[in-house]
Design a protein around this motif. Sequence first.
Motif, PDB file in Angstrom:
ATOM      1  N   ASN A   2      27.582 -18.922-151.578  1.00 15.05           N
ATOM      2  CA  ASN A   2      27.316 -17.727-150.771  1.00 15.05           C
ATOM      3  C   ASN A   2      26.277 -18.024-149.695  1.00 15.05           C
ATOM      4  O   ASN A   2      25.186 -18.516-149.989  1.00 15.05           O
ATOM      5  CB  ASN A   2      26.799 -16.584-151.656  1.00 15.05           C
ATOM      6  CG  ASN A   2      27.903 -16.057-152.555  1.00 15.05           C
ATOM      7  OD1 ASN A   2      29.081 -16.301-152.294  1.00 15.05           O
ATOM      8  ND2 ASN A   2      27.522 -15.357-153.605  1.00 15.05           N
ATOM      9  N   GLU A   5      23.756 -12.987-149.415  1.00 18.39           N
ATOM     10  CA  GLU A   5      23.896 -12.167-150.629  1.00 18.39           C
ATOM     11  C   GLU A   5      23.009 -10.942-150.490  1.00 18.39           C
ATOM     12  O   GLU A   5      21.796 -11.062-150.331  1.00 18.39           O
ATOM     13  CB  GLU A   5      23.453 -12.990-151.844  1.00 18.39           C
ATOM     14  CG  GLU A   5      24.558 -13.071-152.863  1.00 18.39           C
ATOM     15  CD  GLU A   5      24.201 -13.957-154.035  1.00 18.39           C
ATOM     16  OE1 GLU A   5      24.433 -15.176-153.922  1.00 18.39           O
ATOM     17  OE2 GLU A   5      23.688 -13.405-155.029  1.00 18.39           O
ATOM     18  N   ILE A   6      23.628  -9.785-150.501  1.00 19.43           N
ATOM     19  CA  ILE A   6      22.885  -8.521-150.434  1.00 19.43           C
ATOM     20  C   ILE A   6      23.000  -7.889-151.813  1.00 19.43           C
ATOM     21  O   ILE A   6      24.103  -7.722-152.327  1.00 19.43           O
ATOM     22  CB  ILE A   6      23.496  -7.578-149.370  1.00 19.43           C
ATOM     23  CG1 ILE A   6      23.389  -8.204-147.980  1.00 19.43           C
ATOM     24  CG2 ILE A   6      22.836  -6.213-149.404  1.00 19.43           C
ATOM     25  CD1 ILE A   6      24.000  -7.375-146.867  1.00 19.43           C
ATOM     26  N   SER A   7      21.861  -7.572-152.434  1.00 18.21           N
ATOM     27  CA  SER A   7      21.910  -6.987-153.781  1.00 18.21           C
ATOM     28  C   SER A   7      21.164  -5.670-153.822  1.00 18.21           C
ATOM     29  O   SER A   7      19.981  -5.612-153.469  1.00 18.21           O
ATOM     30  CB  SER A   7      21.260  -7.908-154.814  1.00 18.21           C
ATOM     31  OG  SER A   7      21.518  -9.240-154.534  1.00 18.21           O
ATOM     32  N   GLU A   8      21.874  -4.635-154.232  1.00 18.11           N
ATOM     33  CA  GLU A   8      21.282  -3.319-154.495  1.00 18.11           C
ATOM     34  C   GLU A   8      20.441  -2.812-153.325  1.00 18.11           C
ATOM     35  O   GLU A   8      19.368  -2.235-153.516  1.00 18.11           O
ATOM     36  CB  GLU A   8      20.403  -3.387-155.768  1.00 18.11           C
ATOM     37  CG  GLU A   8      21.167  -3.768-157.032  1.00 18.11           C
ATOM     38  CD  GLU A   8      22.101  -2.651-157.515  1.00 18.11           C
ATOM     39  OE1 GLU A   8      21.760  -1.464-157.308  1.00 18.11           O
ATOM     40  OE2 GLU A   8      23.171  -2.955-158.056  1.00 18.11           O
ATOM     41  N   HIS A  25      22.006   1.406-152.733  1.00 16.71           N
ATOM     42  CA  HIS A  25      22.313   0.354-153.707  1.00 16.71           C
ATOM     43  C   HIS A  25      23.618  -0.379-153.380  1.00 16.71           C
ATOM     44  O   HIS A  25      24.528  -0.465-154.203  1.00 16.71           O
ATOM     45  CB  HIS A  25      22.342   0.944-155.132  1.00 16.71           C
ATOM     46  CG  HIS A  25      20.977   1.378-155.581  1.00 16.71           C
ATOM     47  ND1 HIS A  25      20.475   2.627-155.329  1.00 16.71           N
ATOM     48  CD2 HIS A  25      20.005   0.701-156.218  1.00 16.71           C
ATOM     49  CE1 HIS A  25      19.242   2.710-155.801  1.00 16.71           C
ATOM     50  NE2 HIS A  25      18.927   1.544-156.343  1.00 16.71           N
ATOM     51  N   SER A  27      25.714  -3.725-152.627  1.00 19.92           N
ATOM     52  CA  SER A  27      25.726  -5.172-152.877  1.00 19.92           C
ATOM     53  C   SER A  27      26.977  -5.762-152.244  1.00 19.92           C
ATOM     54  O   SER A  27      28.056  -5.174-152.331  1.00 19.92           O
ATOM     55  CB  SER A  27      25.761  -5.460-154.387  1.00 19.92           C
ATOM     56  OG  SER A  27      24.611  -4.933-155.012  1.00 19.92           O
ATOM     57  N   PHE A  29      28.541  -9.954-150.633  1.00 19.68           N
ATOM     58  CA  PHE A  29      28.220 -11.351-150.326  1.00 19.68           C
ATOM     59  C   PHE A  29      29.202 -11.880-149.281  1.00 19.68           C
ATOM     60  O   PHE A  29      30.295 -11.321-149.100  1.00 19.68           O
ATOM     61  CB  PHE A  29      28.260 -12.226-151.594  1.00 19.68           C
ATOM     62  CG  PHE A  29      29.629 -12.293-152.224  1.00 19.68           C
ATOM     63  CD1 PHE A  29      29.997 -11.401-153.207  1.00 19.68           C
ATOM     64  CD2 PHE A  29      30.556 -13.240-151.801  1.00 19.68           C
ATOM     65  CE1 PHE A  29      31.270 -11.448-153.776  1.00 19.68           C
ATOM     66  CE2 PHE A  29      31.818 -13.308-152.367  1.00 19.68           C
ATOM     67  CZ  PHE A  29      32.173 -12.399-153.355  1.00 19.68           C
ATOM     68  N   GLY A  66      16.143  -3.433-153.110  1.00 16.26           N
ATOM     69  CA  GLY A  66      17.142  -4.471-152.930  1.00 16.26           C
ATOM     70  C   GLY A  66      16.626  -5.760-152.330  1.00 16.26           C
ATOM     71  O   GLY A  66      15.469  -5.865-151.926  1.00 16.26           O
ATOM     72  N   GLU A  67      17.531  -6.706-152.279  1.00 17.11           N
ATOM     73  CA  GLU A  67      17.212  -8.056-151.806  1.00 17.11           C
ATOM     74  C   GLU A  67      18.283  -8.515-150.844  1.00 17.11           C
ATOM     75  O   GLU A  67      19.468  -8.185-151.008  1.00 17.11           O
ATOM     76  CB  GLU A  67      17.252  -9.015-153.002  1.00 17.11           C
ATOM     77  CG  GLU A  67      15.882  -9.339-153.560  1.00 17.11           C
ATOM     78  CD  GLU A  67      15.779 -10.831-153.824  1.00 17.11           C
ATOM     79  OE1 GLU A  67      15.189 -11.537-152.975  1.00 17.11           O
ATOM     80  OE2 GLU A  67      16.328 -11.272-154.835  1.00 17.11           O
ATOM     81  N   SER A  74      14.920 -15.538-148.814  1.00 18.02           N
ATOM     82  CA  SER A  74      14.843 -14.117-149.114  1.00 18.02           C
ATOM     83  C   SER A  74      14.235 -13.420-147.896  1.00 18.02           C
ATOM     84  O   SER A  74      13.187 -13.835-147.396  1.00 18.02           O
ATOM     85  CB  SER A  74      13.965 -13.946-150.362  1.00 18.02           C
ATOM     86  OG  SER A  74      13.844 -12.600-150.625  1.00 18.02           O
TER      87      SER A  74
END
Length: 328
Positions: A2, A5-8, A25, A27, A29, A66-67, A74
């Motif tokens: 990946n 990556e986008i999470s939450e 939220h 998510s 990729f 989120g991240e 990051s």
Amino acid sequence: MNLLEISELSVDYGVSGGTVRAVDHVSLFVQEGESVGIAGESGCGKTTVGLAVPLLLPRNATVSSGEIVLDGHSLVGRSEAEMNRLRWKSVAFVFQGAMNALNPVLRIDRQIREAITRHEPEVSKAAATTRVMEMFDFVGVSPTRAKSYPHEFSGGMRQRAMIAMALVCRPRLLIADEPTTALDVISQSQILALLNRLRRDQGLSLVMISHDLAAIKRVCDRVVVMYAGVVVEVGSSHEVLGTQGRRARAAHPYTQALIQAHPDLRGERTLSEGLRGHPPDLSTPLVGCRFADRCPKVMALCRTTPPPTTEISPGHLAACHLLSSGPS
Ligand code: ATP
Ligand code: SF4
């Protein structure tokens, strides 16, 4: 692997009298060399997700959870100086309507060259000029037109120039927000062909934000469908949107309604039903499924409980109570 990556991810906009949760939220990729489309109606949060990646959100926006990880870095919480180093070289963004954002009093080659010298000061003027000419050639504008002013270019040529400017520092990921809106059909088709060529010849990864499902089908390997700030369906473009000769296998009633609202000119001639009603107000707390007020298949459970995400086939997921094996 990946690349993105986008999470939450959640993003709130401060507005007079409260906040609008534009993205809730989310998510998703993007793999190395992959092209992912983000689809949905106006106001569903597509642009906000796109702008969050290079941290180009407006001042009244806050990333509240989120991240975002791009190429192992990051991103959330990075300083402007750090992001400036990553922008253009890791990720470039073509804004909605950007073709009108060229400086009208500067020749186009100079504007593109300045993008290089600003982000790569070690590059000499001669080398930057050579790169600009190569880029012009690559996006299909004759280098002999490089010294033109923006008003001397057609809309399609200005969009090509904006794509050239975004790519001139060789980013690994391009995020293009509605790159074909406001262009005539011929220019639209040429820009989509250009994006496909960039992917093929340069291995570029692409996020294309668009309400145009036909454009997504033509360029994107996978599609992420958003509704009212959340992701409702993800899958390969072929499976979700269909291909010539193979019908769409969208599983979420919203995606099905979107497809119905976009008649396929090459397909069977059916009357488009369109989508009745409006998305919910994102400044109020939302309970249950966000599509419930417009969904032809709504059940009592939908109004009280958010639907879980179900995997329909490998990589094809949708969030709807009809698909889950829970109570119905
Ligand atoms: P469009 O295609 O019309 O740009 P979109 O799907 O890209 O729509 P966003 O532009 O991300 O959606 O907007 C998501 C929500 O956030 C909408 O309700 C919008 O009104 C709101 N919004 C966007 N920008 C701002 C802002 N700067 N301040 C307040 N609210 C905003
Ligand atoms: Fe329709 Fe219910 Fe599915 Fe939502 S959860 S899309 S309201 S059937």
